[in-house]
Write an enzyme that holds these catalytic residues in place. Structure first.
Site, mmCIF file in Angstrom:
data_model
loop_
_atom_site.group_PDB
_atom_site.id
_atom_site.type_symbol
_atom_site.label_atom_id
_atom_site.label_comp_id
_atom_site.label_asym_id
_atom_site.label_seq_id
_atom_site.Cartn_x
_atom_site.Cartn_y
_atom_site.Cartn_z
ATOM 1 N N ILE A 1 0.836 -1.161 -0.118
ATOM 2 C CA ILE A 1 0.002 0.108 0.051
ATOM 3 C C ILE A 1 1.018 1.300 0.177
ATOM 4 O O ILE A 1 0.546 2.268 -0.069
ATOM 5 C CB ILE A 1 -0.917 0.077 1.127
ATOM 6 C CG1 ILE A 1 -0.032 -0.209 2.700
ATOM 7 C CG2 ILE A 1 -2.281 -0.924 1.197
ATOM 8 C CD1 ILE A 1 -1.116 -0.032 3.692
ATOM 9 N N GLY A 2 2.304 1.069 0.140
ATOM 10 C CA GLY A 2 3.125 2.264 -0.005
ATOM 11 C C GLY A 2 4.420 2.045 0.210
ATOM 12 O O GLY A 2 4.752 0.879 0.347
ATOM 13 N N GLY B 1 8.827 3.494 0.272
ATOM 14 C CA GLY B 1 9.842 4.849 0.705
ATOM 15 C C GLY B 1 11.219 4.535 0.025
ATOM 16 O O GLY B 1 11.286 3.537 -0.310
ATOM 17 N N SER B 2 11.893 5.351 0.746
ATOM 18 C CA SER B 2 13.499 5.069 0.394
ATOM 19 C C SER B 2 14.057 3.806 0.670
ATOM 20 O O SER B 2 14.617 3.010 -0.051
ATOM 21 C CB SER B 2 14.301 6.193 0.869
ATOM 22 O OG SER B 2 14.007 7.485 0.477
ATOM 23 N N VAL C 1 5.275 -0.404 2.729
ATOM 24 C CA VAL C 1 4.287 -0.721 3.607
ATOM 25 C C VAL C 1 3.327 -1.727 3.027
ATOM 26 O O VAL C 1 2.823 -1.451 1.981
ATOM 27 C CB VAL C 1 3.826 0.749 3.922
ATOM 28 C CG1 VAL C 1 2.566 0.500 4.864
ATOM 29 C CG2 VAL C 1 4.541 1.660 4.507
ATOM 30 N N LYS D 1 5.194 -2.142 8.058
ATOM 31 C CA LYS D 1 6.425 -1.153 7.712
ATOM 32 C C LYS D 1 7.501 -2.114 7.409
ATOM 33 O O LYS D 1 8.385 -1.988 8.764
ATOM 34 C CB LYS D 1 6.624 0.018 8.224
ATOM 35 C CG LYS D 1 7.639 0.941 7.566
ATOM 36 C CD LYS D 1 7.448 2.289 8.439
ATOM 37 C CE LYS D 1 8.586 3.509 7.599
ATOM 38 N NZ LYS D 1 8.522 4.492 8.339
ATOM 39 N N ASP E 1 9.859 15.774 10.393
ATOM 40 C CA ASP E 1 9.467 15.381 8.874
ATOM 41 C C ASP E 1 8.059 15.420 8.876
ATOM 42 O O ASP E 1 7.560 14.466 8.269
ATOM 43 C CB ASP E 1 9.924 13.857 8.671
ATOM 44 C CG ASP E 1 10.147 13.554 7.209
ATOM 45 O OD1 ASP E 1 9.995 14.418 6.434
ATOM 46 O OD2 ASP E 1 10.152 12.288 6.925
#
Length: 443
Positions: free
Chosen positions: A16-17, A19-20, A24, A37, A127
């Site tokens: 669903i997601g 990042g670097s 996720v 995650k 962040d």
């Protein structure tokens, strides 16, 4: 403390997601939907530090506007966090979509509440951005996520000691100017990032979208450069809060506690970006300098309005006092009129009473007078005679010296005593008009 979870306890579903250094997934854990995650097993040391940092910080937090950590796994290359699943996705997904934002005020307030809680616990997010704000299914409530570079601040410095430009790489759009210059992040750095999220709400675009990352970094680092925000201002309240958050000087920015106080005086209407009749300003602000000028004009106008309102209130107060005076005068006048009327009524009543009493007094008890003495003597001595008669008149009666006053007569008529008794007066035609004894008493 967070619970350690084995790799077999989690059933990963779809991605669903990403990042670097992490992906996720939606997953099942103890018969409930969660978000996992998962960090890349070959990620550098800095990535592993972020993993450990999230475990350390999220394990200490418990707030309705902060994502929950159910547990973690650090078994060999299986490094992942088991987090609360937010069905609404990220705030960024909502803002860049064409979907109507039903309750923008709720989302802004939730972000502010979550950040106030973090700062109250000496935690800097560092962040804060729309991708790290997650929404519930109805997309009316928000929670803060991704604490990979979050830091625990000290009460004395209120700043981080190791957050610089590299740590915030890829997040220039929400980065505070001081961090872009390599200065450690502070509480006020999070406030700047919150202001950038407000820009997203107002434009439905990324902050400072007219600049690329390199241009934006140069402008951020140059204190004299003006930042293009290109926002459509629909609310003085929203404009005021945005202006406070985007101060170049960190110490000039408000705390999240102060921001919450500002927000507590607002309503959904102040942040309703879906209205066509925004009913307030509807003006375009291109740069932060324009925003500052706009706020200054608003303040000046507000001061003038306050002075006018004060004058109006003073005039209303004077008018109210005058109306009270007029009312009092009218009441006094009415009392005086009533007293005058009562006095006139009493006077007339007394005069009438005196007249009646005098009339009856003369009838019932005639006053002592020569006539009455004459009558008394006449009654006591019926045979007595009087020597003086009016020889000039055509009658033989004796002039008593008294007058009979009849209605319509101003002077009265002479009363005579007849030679054979009785009393009379002469009519204009010369005839005798006899009167009774009680009639004599009215003259």
């Amino acid at each position: 403390m967070s619970k350690r979870i084995g790799p077999s306890e989690v059933d990963l579903k779809e991605e669903i997601g990403d990042g670097s250094y992490a992906v996720v997934y939606r997953a099942n854990y103890t018969n409930k939907i969660v978000a996992v995650k998962k960090f890349d097993g070959s990620c550098p040391t800095s990535c592993k530090k972020q993993f450990e940092n999230e475990i350390n910080i999220l394990g200490k937090l418990n707030h309705q506007n902060v994502i929950k950590l159910f547990g973690f796994c650090d078994h060999r290359n299986n490094n992942f966090l088991v987090l609360e699943y937010m069905e609404g996705g990220s705030l960024l997904d909502l803002l860049v979509s064409n979907e109507k934002i039903i309750y923008p005020y709720n989302l802004i307030k939730d972000i502010c509440n979550g950040m106030e809680y973090l700062h109250a616990n000496s935690i800097l997010h560092l962040d804060l951005k729309s991708p790290n704000v997650l929404l519930n299914k109805s997309k009316i409530h928000a929670k803060l996520a991704d604490f990979g570079i979050a830091k625990i601040s000290t009460l004395t410095t209120m700043s981080s000691s190791s957050v610089g430009t590299k740590s915030a790489k890829g997040t220039f759009r929400w980065m505070a100017p001081e961090i872009s210059r390599g200065i450690p992040g502070m509480r006020s750095s999070d406030v700047w990032s919150f202001g950038c999220i407000l820009i997203e709400f107002m434009t439905r675009k990324l902050p400072f979208q007219s600049l690329n990352d390199q241009q934006l970094l140069i402008v951020l680092q140059n204190e004299k450069s003006d930042l293009p925000i290109n926002v459509e201002i629909f609310s003085k309240v929203m404009a005021g809060i945005l202006n406070e958050c985007l101060k170049r000087e960190p110490s000039a920015r408000p705390s999240f506690t102060q921001l919450n106080e500002m927000l507590s005086k607002c309503t959904q209407k102040d942040f309703d970006l879906n209205r066509n009749d925004h009913g307030t300003l509807g003006c375009s602000i291109k740069t932060i300098t324009d925003l500052e000028k706009f706020i200054e004009n608003v303040k000046n106008t507000t001061e003038k309005d306050k002075r006018k309102d004060k004058e109006i209130e003073e005039l209303k107060k004077k008018l109210n006092e005058k109306e009270k005076d007029i009312c009092s005068i009218n009441n006094n006048l009415a009392d005086i009129k009533k007293k005058v009327s009562d006095l006139e009524i009493n006077k007339n009543a007394e005069n009438y009473s005196q007249t009646r009493l005098s009339f009856y007094y003369h009838i019932l008890s005639p006053p002592e007078s020569p006539m009455n003495n004459f009558l008394q003597n006449r009654m006591n001595s019926p045979s007595s005679s009087f020597s003086t008669f009016d020889s000039k008149s055509k009658h033989s009666g004796r002039d008593t010296g008294y007058k009979y006053v009849s209605r319509g007569s101003a002077n009265g008529r002479t009363i005579f005593e007849g030679t054979r008794g009785g009393f009379y007066y002469l009519t204009p035609s010369g005839n005798k008009a006899y009167v009774k004894i009680d009639q004599v008493s009215i003259f």
